[in-house]
Scaffold this motif. Structure first.
Motif, PDB file in Angstrom:
ATOM      1  N   LEU A   1     -31.367   1.787 -37.443  1.00 54.18           N
ATOM      2  CA  LEU A   1     -30.607   1.119 -36.381  1.00 54.18           C
ATOM      3  C   LEU A   1     -30.990   1.739 -35.047  1.00 54.18           C
ATOM      4  CD1 LEU A   1     -27.469   2.753 -35.455  1.00 54.18           C
ATOM      5  CD2 LEU A   1     -27.929   3.039 -37.883  1.00 54.18           C
TER       6      LEU A   1
ATOM      7  N   ASP B   1     -29.646   1.817 -30.816  1.00 56.78           N
ATOM      8  CA  ASP B   1     -28.799   1.383 -29.707  1.00 56.78           C
ATOM      9  C   ASP B   1     -29.710   0.932 -28.574  1.00 56.78           C
ATOM     10  OD1 ASP B   1     -26.088   2.201 -30.691  1.00 56.78           O
ATOM     11  OD2 ASP B   1     -27.088   4.147 -30.790  1.00 56.78           O
TER      12      ASP B   1
ATOM     13  N   TRP C   1     -15.270   8.449 -38.328  1.00 55.62           N
ATOM     14  CA  TRP C   1     -16.382   9.238 -38.898  1.00 55.62           C
ATOM     15  C   TRP C   1     -16.336  10.724 -38.551  1.00 55.62           C
ATOM     16  CZ3 TRP C   1     -20.035  12.299 -36.662  1.00 55.62           C
ATOM     17  CH2 TRP C   1     -20.287  12.132 -35.283  1.00 55.62           C
TER      18      TRP C   1
ATOM     19  N   HIS D   1     -24.451  -1.360 -38.655  1.00 51.97           N
ATOM     20  CA  HIS D   1     -24.799  -1.088 -37.261  1.00 51.97           C
ATOM     21  C   HIS D   1     -25.706  -2.159 -36.666  1.00 51.97           C
ATOM     22  CE1 HIS D   1     -22.654   2.587 -37.936  1.00 51.97           C
ATOM     23  NE2 HIS D   1     -23.302   2.664 -39.074  1.00 51.97           N
TER      24      HIS D   1
ATOM     25  N   HIS E   1     -26.688  -3.149 -30.491  1.00 50.09           N
ATOM     26  CA  HIS E   1     -27.675  -2.747 -31.494  1.00 50.09           C
ATOM     27  C   HIS E   1     -28.867  -3.695 -31.508  1.00 50.09           C
ATOM     28  CE1 HIS E   1     -24.210  -0.622 -33.632  1.00 50.09           C
ATOM     29  NE2 HIS E   1     -25.101   0.325 -33.401  1.00 50.09           N
TER      30      HIS E   1
ATOM     31  N   HIS F   1     -31.631   5.652 -34.970  1.00 51.79           N
ATOM     32  CA  HIS F   1     -30.818   6.420 -35.911  1.00 51.79           C
ATOM     33  C   HIS F   1     -31.176   6.038 -37.341  1.00 51.79           C
ATOM     34  CE1 HIS F   1     -27.864   8.842 -33.819  1.00 51.79           C
ATOM     35  NE2 HIS F   1     -27.427   7.840 -33.071  1.00 51.79           N
TER      36      HIS F   1
ATOM     37  N   LYS G   1     -27.907  13.721 -29.309  1.00 51.34           N
ATOM     38  CA  LYS G   1     -27.232  12.679 -30.111  1.00 51.34           C
ATOM     39  C   LYS G   1     -27.545  12.754 -31.601  1.00 51.34           C
ATOM     40  CE  LYS G   1     -24.824   8.725 -30.035  1.00 51.34           C
ATOM     41  NZ  LYS G   1     -25.084   8.082 -31.273  1.00 51.34           N
TER      42      LYS G   1
ATOM     43  N   TRP H   1     -19.375   3.006 -26.899  1.00 52.22           N
ATOM     44  CA  TRP H   1     -18.251   3.573 -27.682  1.00 52.22           C
ATOM     45  C   TRP H   1     -18.443   5.068 -27.880  1.00 52.22           C
ATOM     46  CZ3 TRP H   1     -21.158  -0.568 -29.714  1.00 52.22           C
ATOM     47  CH2 TRP H   1     -22.092  -0.255 -30.695  1.00 52.22           C
ATOM     48  N   TRP H   2     -19.244   5.657 -27.028  1.00 57.27           N
ATOM     49  CA  TRP H   2     -19.471   7.100 -27.117  1.00 57.27           C
ATOM     50  C   TRP H   2     -18.442   7.815 -26.235  1.00 57.27           C
ATOM     51  CZ3 TRP H   2     -25.152   5.628 -25.880  1.00 57.27           C
ATOM     52  CH2 TRP H   2     -25.735   5.092 -27.025  1.00 57.27           C
TER      53      TRP H   2
ATOM     54  N   GLU I   1     -20.617  12.474 -29.672  1.00 62.78           N
ATOM     55  CA  GLU I   1     -21.215  11.253 -29.103  1.00 62.78           C
ATOM     56  C   GLU I   1     -21.113  11.270 -27.584  1.00 62.78           C
ATOM     57  OE1 GLU I   1     -20.873   7.813 -32.352  1.00 62.78           O
ATOM     58  OE2 GLU I   1     -18.997   8.215 -31.346  1.00 62.78           O
TER      59      GLU I   1
ATOM     60  N   GLY J   1     -15.545   4.621 -33.682  1.00 65.56           N
ATOM     61  CA  GLY J   1     -16.896   4.697 -34.227  1.00 65.56           C
ATOM     62  C   GLY J   1     -17.499   3.333 -34.490  1.00 65.56           C
ATOM     63  N   ALA J   2     -18.826   3.261 -34.314  1.00 60.75           N
ATOM     64  CA  ALA J   2     -19.599   2.042 -34.560  1.00 60.75           C
ATOM     65  C   ALA J   2     -19.130   0.856 -33.712  1.00 60.75           C
ATOM     66  CB  ALA J   2     -19.580   1.675 -36.042  1.00 60.75           C
TER      67      ALA J   2
ATOM     68  N   TRP K   1     -26.002  10.494 -36.387  1.00 61.90           N
ATOM     69  CA  TRP K   1     -25.165  11.018 -35.303  1.00 61.90           C
ATOM     70  C   TRP K   1     -24.345  12.208 -35.843  1.00 61.90           C
ATOM     71  CZ3 TRP K   1     -25.554   5.952 -36.778  1.00 61.90           C
ATOM     72  CH2 TRP K   1     -24.620   5.487 -37.695  1.00 61.90           C
TER      73      TRP K   1
HETATM   74  C1  GAL Z   1     -23.374   3.401 -34.338  1.00 65.56           C
HETATM   75  C2  GAL Z   1     -24.162   3.743 -33.101  1.00 65.56           C
HETATM   76  C3  GAL Z   1     -24.415   5.192 -33.061  1.00 65.56           C
HETATM   77  C4  GAL Z   1     -23.138   5.986 -33.256  1.00 65.56           C
HETATM   78  C5  GAL Z   1     -22.312   5.446 -34.418  1.00 65.56           C
HETATM   79  C6  GAL Z   1     -20.952   6.061 -34.606  1.00 65.56           C
HETATM   80  O1  GAL Z   1     -23.090   2.046 -34.398  1.00 65.56           O
HETATM   81  O2  GAL Z   1     -25.365   3.036 -33.126  1.00 65.56           O
HETATM   82  O3  GAL Z   1     -25.038   5.516 -31.844  1.00 65.56           O
HETATM   83  O4  GAL Z   1     -22.454   6.003 -32.096  1.00 65.56           O
HETATM   84  O5  GAL Z   1     -22.155   4.091 -34.314  1.00 65.56           O
HETATM   85  O6  GAL Z   1     -20.070   5.718 -33.596  1.00 65.56           O
END
Ligand code: GAL
Length: 427
Positions: A313, A315, A262, A385, A103, A155, A349, A44-45, A50, A78-79, A282
């Motif tokens: 958390l 990834d 976010w 997350h 995750h 993160h 990141k 989702w980046w 991101e 996001g997320a 992030w």
């Molecule tokens: C989290 C992810 C992060 C960041 C964040 C916001 O879930 O682990 O890498 O991308 O979402 O999108």
């Protein structure tokens, strides 16, 4: 002898021809395993800082694999708020990407239990990966002795991002530290009176993110952990007190929260419209890519009441069952694991490398604080997350939080959270 050589030559020719045709058809349905073709990487980046992080990783991948083509399967939100639904339907219809982001922790367990992903235990053995990742992180990638994904980063979720200029302007000491939410709330009140947004937040998942840090602050790490293993009662007076604090915090947030993600909420702090934002690190990348200086343009501190705790958390990337080009997926996983890949990716990141061999000497100042905290502090698992709770449990909690954003009814929120925990315990 001659016959043997002839058969041998014919077999070699057939092998060469099939290799050539696999290389030629290349695409995601090549099924090649030949080290050529494409790998679709699902994350989702998709945008902003991101995407810059992902781009840095892709650059290393392309340098390491000139014969492979990276295909960007990112879905914005996001997320993974959108991506996870898209992924679920692709997995259901046997149309997996080459690899997908998941995750570490409970969320990964969902994919393991559903048999969506292959074990990578042999790959870990063969490539020496058991030695390059911290043991407690490896534990969160396992089920029944098998390991299932390759972590790309770590993160921290319990971080407050602050704008010192806004604090000064509203009569708040920018160097103040807060040992509890109550102390912090006293300053949020001042900021509100002075006409700035005290605390920025965005759509549902960022509110869940805020809630998890409030639960951590008020309950402490042991009782917070107990929420996820059934030893802390969601209907207890302690949880209710935390929900009241959450309501109080939400009262200091921007009115348009439901329509933001976010990056918009963090941007309110960057643009001097809001004083604080609670966000995972992030956010560091958002400040850094806009040329903001840590310590001057922005500062950070752990969410009041959570000092000494690293709300964790990570990834990670997977080998989906039925991936069309497993050799290309393996190449992606190698880049993800490599010190070089982790240095480039994490620097951009805002996270810290999972690979302990990565060189972080030129990482930003904020990231150095996260490295220290991860080394010395107590580690707990993030709810928003995927580390603490399954996807279905998180979905139910998110629904309760979304409803609360509209009705601000603490008793209703408590009921929703208790019901979600009970449903999860039964499943
Ligand atoms: C989290 C992810 C992060 C960041 C964040 C916001 O879930 O682990 O890498 O991308 O979402 O999108």
């Amino acid at each position: 002898m001659g016959v043997t050589r002839k058969v041998g030559t014919a077999l070699a020719a057939i092998a060469l021809m099939s290799l050539m045709s696999l290389a030629a058809c290349g695409g995601s349905d090549s099924g090649s395993g030949s080290g050529t073709g494409e790998v679709e990487v699902f994350t989702w980046w998709a945008e902003g800082s991101e995407k810059e992080g992902l781009d840095a990783l892709v650059k290393v991948f392309e340098e390491q694999n000139s014969d492979l083509t990276f295909v960007n399967g990112a879905v914005a939100g996001g997320a993974g708020s959108e991506a996870k639904n898209v992924l679920a339907s692709r997995l259901q219809t046997n149309d997996p990407p080459g690899t997908f982001q998941a995750h570490a922790g409970a969320e990964l367990t969902d994919y393991i239990v559903q048999e969506d992903i292959e074990p990578l235990t042999d790959m870990y053995e063969e490539k020496g990966w058991n030695e390059i990742f911290p043991a407690d992180l490896l534990e969160r990638l396992q089920q029944d002795g098998e390991i299932y994904s390759v972590p790309s980063n770590i993160h921290r979720a319990n971080v407050v991002w602050a704008n010192p200029a806004v604090l000064k302007e509203t009569g708040v000491d920018p160097t103040a530290t807060y040992s509890s939410l109550d102390e912090w709330i006293a300053d949020l009140e001042k900021i509100e009176k002075a006409g700035k947004i005290p605390l920025s937040v965005a759509t549902d998942w960022t509110q869940v993110h805020l809630l998890e840090t409030v639960l951590l602050a008020d309950l402490g790490e042991e009782a917070y952990n107990g929420l996820w293993d059934g030893t802390t009662d969601w209907s207890s007076s302690e949880v209710t007190a935390a929900l009241n604090d959450y309501k109080k915090l939400l009262s200091f947030t921007n009115q348009d929260r439901q329509s933001l993600d976010w990056p918009d909420a963090t941007q309110l702090v960057i643009d001097e419209k809001a004083a604080f934002n609670v966000m995972g690190d992030w956010a560091e990348a958002a400040f850094a890519t806009q040329g903001k200086k840590f310590g001057t343009d922005y500062t950070t501190f752990p969410v009041p009441g959570t000092d000494g705790v690293f709300d964790f958390l990570a990834d990670s990337f997977t080998m989906p069952v039925g991936a069309s080009n497993p050799a290309a997926t393996e190449a992606w996983l190698e880049t993800v694991a490599s010190a070089e890949g982790q240095e480039a990716f994490n620097k951009a990141k805002g996270s810290i490398p999972a690979n302990i061999e990565a060189d972080t000497s030129d990482f930003g100042e904020y990231q150095k604080t996260a490295i220290e905290s991860f080394k010395n502090d107590v580690i707990v698992s993030s709810l928003a997350h995927g580390a603490a709770a399954s996807v279905s449990w998180l979905t139910d909690i998110t629904a309760a939080i979304s409803k609360f954003s509209a009705d601000e009814d603490v008793a209703g929120l408590r009921e929703g959270l208790v019901a979600a925990a009970e449903k999860h315990a039964e499943s």
